[in-house]
Design a protein around this motif. Structure first.
Motif, PDB file in Angstrom:
ATOM      1  N   ASP A  61      10.509   1.786 -13.098  1.00  0.00           N
ATOM      2  CA  ASP A  61       9.671   0.594 -13.194  1.00  0.00           C
ATOM      3  C   ASP A  61       8.521   0.891 -14.147  1.00  0.00           C
ATOM      4  OD1 ASP A  61       7.718  -1.533 -12.593  1.00  0.00           O
ATOM      5  OD2 ASP A  61       9.030  -1.959 -10.884  1.00  0.00           O
TER       6      ASP A  61
ATOM      7  N   ARG B 248       5.033  -1.152 -11.552  1.00  0.00           N
ATOM      8  CA  ARG B 248       4.801  -0.857 -10.138  1.00  0.00           C
ATOM      9  C   ARG B 248       4.925   0.637  -9.879  1.00  0.00           C
ATOM     10  NH1 ARG B 248       7.867  -6.090  -9.705  1.00  0.00           N
ATOM     11  NH2 ARG B 248       9.571  -4.849 -10.514  1.00  0.00           N
TER      12      ARG B 248
ATOM     13  N   ASP C 278      14.029  -1.514 -11.418  1.00  0.00           N
ATOM     14  CA  ASP C 278      13.535  -2.778 -11.931  1.00  0.00           C
ATOM     15  C   ASP C 278      14.437  -3.104 -13.121  1.00  0.00           C
ATOM     16  OD1 ASP C 278      11.963  -4.970 -12.561  1.00  0.00           O
ATOM     17  OD2 ASP C 278      10.383  -3.806 -13.520  1.00  0.00           O
ATOM     18  N   HIS C 279      14.476  -4.339 -13.570  1.00  0.00           N
ATOM     19  CA  HIS C 279      15.289  -4.663 -14.751  1.00  0.00           C
ATOM     20  C   HIS C 279      14.462  -4.597 -16.020  1.00  0.00           C
ATOM     21  CE1 HIS C 279      17.300  -7.083 -17.802  1.00  0.00           C
ATOM     22  NE2 HIS C 279      18.412  -6.645 -17.251  1.00  0.00           N
ATOM     23  N   ASP C 280      13.392  -5.362 -16.086  1.00  0.00           N
ATOM     24  CA  ASP C 280      12.582  -5.461 -17.296  1.00  0.00           C
ATOM     25  C   ASP C 280      11.576  -4.319 -17.349  1.00  0.00           C
ATOM     26  OD1 ASP C 280      13.890  -7.895 -17.802  1.00  0.00           O
ATOM     27  OD2 ASP C 280      12.427  -8.985 -16.597  1.00  0.00           O
TER      28      ASP C 280
ATOM     29  N   HIS D  47      14.883  -3.766  -7.388  1.00  0.00           N
ATOM     30  CA  HIS D  47      13.637  -4.408  -6.963  1.00  0.00           C
ATOM     31  C   HIS D  47      13.054  -5.312  -8.054  1.00  0.00           C
ATOM     32  CE1 HIS D  47      12.167  -0.598  -8.822  1.00  0.00           C
ATOM     33  NE2 HIS D  47      11.196  -1.379  -9.272  1.00  0.00           N
ATOM     34  N   THR D  48      13.894  -5.848  -8.912  1.00  0.00           N
ATOM     35  CA  THR D  48      13.445  -6.685 -10.012  1.00  0.00           C
ATOM     36  C   THR D  48      13.159  -8.113  -9.565  1.00  0.00           C
ATOM     37  OG1 THR D  48      13.988  -7.444 -12.237  1.00  0.00           O
ATOM     38  CG2 THR D  48      15.822  -7.281 -10.694  1.00  0.00           C
ATOM     39  N   ALA D  49      12.219  -8.744 -10.257  1.00  0.00           N
ATOM     40  CA  ALA D  49      11.924 -10.156 -10.025  1.00  0.00           C
ATOM     41  C   ALA D  49      12.704 -11.038 -11.002  1.00  0.00           C
ATOM     42  CB  ALA D  49      10.424 -10.411 -10.173  1.00  0.00           C
ATOM     43  N   ASN D  50      13.404 -10.418 -11.941  1.00  0.00           N
ATOM     44  CA  ASN D  50      14.191 -11.142 -12.932  1.00  0.00           C
ATOM     45  C   ASN D  50      15.535 -11.498 -12.309  1.00  0.00           C
ATOM     46  OD1 ASN D  50      16.081 -11.753 -14.972  1.00  0.00           O
ATOM     47  ND2 ASN D  50      15.008 -10.491 -16.479  1.00  0.00           N
ATOM     48  N   LEU D  51      15.708 -12.758 -11.947  1.00  0.00           N
ATOM     49  CA  LEU D  51      16.924 -13.177 -11.229  1.00  0.00           C
ATOM     50  C   LEU D  51      18.180 -13.049 -12.082  1.00  0.00           C
ATOM     51  CD1 LEU D  51      15.584 -16.251  -9.242  1.00  0.00           C
ATOM     52  CD2 LEU D  51      15.869 -13.885  -8.484  1.00  0.00           C
TER      53      LEU D  51
ATOM     54  N   LEU E  38      18.861  -9.322 -12.313  1.00  0.00           N
ATOM     55  CA  LEU E  38      19.377  -8.882 -11.019  1.00  0.00           C
ATOM     56  C   LEU E  38      20.843  -9.255 -10.866  1.00  0.00           C
ATOM     57  CD1 LEU E  38      18.978  -7.670  -8.198  1.00  0.00           C
ATOM     58  CD2 LEU E  38      18.155  -9.920  -7.446  1.00  0.00           C
TER      59      LEU E  38
END
Length: 92
Positions: free
Chosen positions: A6, A9, A41-43, A73-77, A80
């Motif tokens: 990440d 974070r 994380d993705h991004d 744990h990414t917020a990028n749907l 993900l």
């Protein structure tokens, strides 16, 4: 060993914090037999210049047949969904 990939974070306690794909690959190469889990994380923001986004780490793992346990744990749907699609295809 638990690896947390990440760019922003901080890693939870007990994890090694890697901010780029290339940094994570270095840690994996040095500890291949001691990896318990990778949490992705993705991004990776500016750190994407150093190996791409986290899905590129999954490409590396597949190419090297390193099928460690993965968490996301990414917020990028969209990211993900792409990572889960790869996971479901290759991690049996």
């Amino acid at each position: 060993m638990k690896i947390w990939l990440d760019d922003i974070r901080p890693a939870p306690e007990g994890h090694v914090w890697c901010k780029s794909v290339n940094e994570a690959i270095t840690v994996i190469e040095e500890n291949k037999n001691n990896i318990e889990v990778l949490d992705l994380d993705h991004d990776l923001g500016d750190f994407a210049k150093d190996g791409g986004d986290a899905i590129c780490l999954m490409d590396y793992l597949i190419e090297n047949e390193l099928f460690y346990t993965l968490n996301f744990h990414t917020a990028n749907l969209v990211g993900l969904a792409n990572m889960k699609r790869m996971y479901n295809r290759y991690w049996k």
